[in-house]
Design a protein around this motif. Structure first.
Motif, PDB file in Angstrom:
ATOM      1  N   HIS A  81     -87.617  21.175 -61.873  1.00 26.28           N
ATOM      2  CA  HIS A  81     -87.482  21.779 -63.195  1.00 26.28           C
ATOM      3  C   HIS A  81     -86.866  23.169 -63.074  1.00 26.28           C
ATOM      4  N   LEU A  82     -85.980  23.500 -63.998  1.00 18.56           N
ATOM      5  CA  LEU A  82     -85.323  24.804 -63.939  1.00 18.56           C
ATOM      6  C   LEU A  82     -86.314  25.963 -63.968  1.00 18.56           C
ATOM      7  N   GLU A  83     -87.330  25.853 -64.782  1.00 14.76           N
ATOM      8  CA  GLU A  83     -88.309  26.940 -64.915  1.00 14.76           C
ATOM      9  C   GLU A  83     -89.447  26.816 -63.906  1.00 14.76           C
TER      10      GLU A  83
ATOM     11  N   LYS B 217     -86.350  12.605 -61.500  1.00 14.97           N
ATOM     12  CA  LYS B 217     -87.342  13.683 -61.389  1.00 14.97           C
ATOM     13  C   LYS B 217     -86.851  15.010 -61.963  1.00 14.97           C
ATOM     14  N   PHE B 218     -85.558  15.093 -62.244  1.00 10.99           N
ATOM     15  CA  PHE B 218     -84.998  16.344 -62.766  1.00 10.99           C
ATOM     16  C   PHE B 218     -85.426  16.555 -64.220  1.00 10.99           C
ATOM     17  N   GLY B 219     -85.768  17.797 -64.534  1.00  7.97           N
ATOM     18  CA  GLY B 219     -86.201  18.113 -65.881  1.00  7.97           C
ATOM     19  C   GLY B 219     -87.681  17.891 -66.109  1.00  7.97           C
ATOM     20  N   HIS B 220     -88.396  17.438 -65.064  1.00  8.01           N
ATOM     21  CA  HIS B 220     -89.830  17.177 -65.176  1.00  8.01           C
ATOM     22  C   HIS B 220     -90.608  18.108 -64.259  1.00  8.01           C
TER      23      HIS B 220
ATOM     24  N   GLY C  23     -76.591   9.372 -60.227  1.00  5.93           N
ATOM     25  CA  GLY C  23     -77.077   9.058 -61.569  1.00  5.93           C
ATOM     26  C   GLY C  23     -77.447  10.271 -62.397  1.00  5.93           C
ATOM     27  N   ILE C  24     -77.443  11.455 -61.795  1.00 11.76           N
ATOM     28  CA  ILE C  24     -77.822  12.650 -62.553  1.00 11.76           C
ATOM     29  C   ILE C  24     -76.771  12.927 -63.632  1.00 11.76           C
ATOM     30  N   PRO C  25     -77.190  13.137 -64.882  1.00 12.44           N
ATOM     31  CA  PRO C  25     -76.223  13.439 -65.945  1.00 12.44           C
ATOM     32  C   PRO C  25     -75.435  14.706 -65.624  1.00 12.44           C
ATOM     33  N   GLU C  26     -74.187  14.718 -66.008  1.00 10.67           N
ATOM     34  CA  GLU C  26     -73.327  15.862 -65.694  1.00 10.67           C
ATOM     35  C   GLU C  26     -73.863  17.158 -66.284  1.00 10.67           C
TER      36      GLU C  26
END
Length: 250
Positions: free
Chosen positions: A175-177, A209-212, A232-235
């Protein structure tokens, strides 16, 4: 037992059996049903569980964490293969590397074949995979078993005295944060010891798992050399991480 340790215990149960009752948790943790219901409410507010009549389930039925109880799950196998292939680009002959516990790092171990390299790992499946490979020097820190990994202060102290070139670190959430996170605190000290000791640290996580984020953050994204993920990661997701100064390798 303090509330944070109870949260970890609840999540460990759910990662194992996917559903649990208030009565079962109350007996297991030796606290009242009222306390368990309050704990489940807090975990639901964090998006980690979903309350059902008399108990709870995982909020995300696809979330099995990074520590399967039995043989590692084949879920997202193609993505893990992509990540492992990418990781091999960063491993050189005679490197000293660390493979954190997890199904993605297990895929990296499988691709090492009999490559001349030193591998530090606490994952019993990775140990089994590498034990018979003559050119792989296998280093096992020891400790007590938590599902399929070894943990504990002895393992952490041992790792802190090593010279590790590159560490490949697993996470439940990216997660970014909130950075890299997992559900149980039993794993955090070992992960942080690897990251402190290694000259280069690579987070390995499939795009799901990205964004979670999970319950416990163990590293900020700024501590990583790079994040390795699959195509598969969105651009726009990859762009957001890169804009925050994170190197993303696909």
């Amino acid at each position: 037992m303090n509330h944070l340790r109870r949260y970890e215990s609840i999540m460990e149960v759910l990662l194992t059996q996917k559903e649990v009752t208030v009565a079962e948790l109350s007996e297991r943790l030796n606290v009242t049903g009222k306390t368990i219901r309050e704990d489940l409410t807090k975990l639901e507010e964090q998006g980690l569980v979903k309350r059902i009549h008399g108990g709870a389930v995982l909020a995300n039925s696809d979330q099995f964490g990074i520590l399967p109880v039995k043989e590692p799950l084949a879920k997202h196998a193609d993505e893990k293969t992509d990540i492992a292939d990418t990781a091999m680009r960063f491993i050189s002959s005679n490197d000293i590397i660390a493979l954190d516990g997890g199904s993605t790092t297990l895929e990296i171990a499988k691709r090492l074949n009999d490559f001349p390299v030193t591998v530090i790992t606490n994952d019993v499946y990775i140990i089994s995979e590498l034990a018979g490979k003559e050119n792989v020097r296998l280093v096992v820190p020891g400790g007590y078993r938590v599902r399929n990994v070894l943990a504990g202060p002895e393992a952490v102290a041992y790792v802190r005295n090593l010279n590790i070139n590159k560490a490949f670190i697993s996470a439940t959430g990216v997660h970014l944060e909130h950075g890299l996170s997992v559900y149980t605190g039993d794993l955090i000290d070992f992960k942080q010891a690897l990251m402190t000791t290694a000259r280069e640290c690579y987070g390995v996580a499939d795009h799901h798992k990205f964004g979670h984020s999970a319950l416990r953050t163990f590293a900020r994204l700024s501590e990583l050399t790079a994040l390795l993920t699959d195509k598969g990661i969105p651009e726009d997701m990859a762009a957001a991480f890169r804009a925050a100064g994170v190197r993303v390798e696909i």
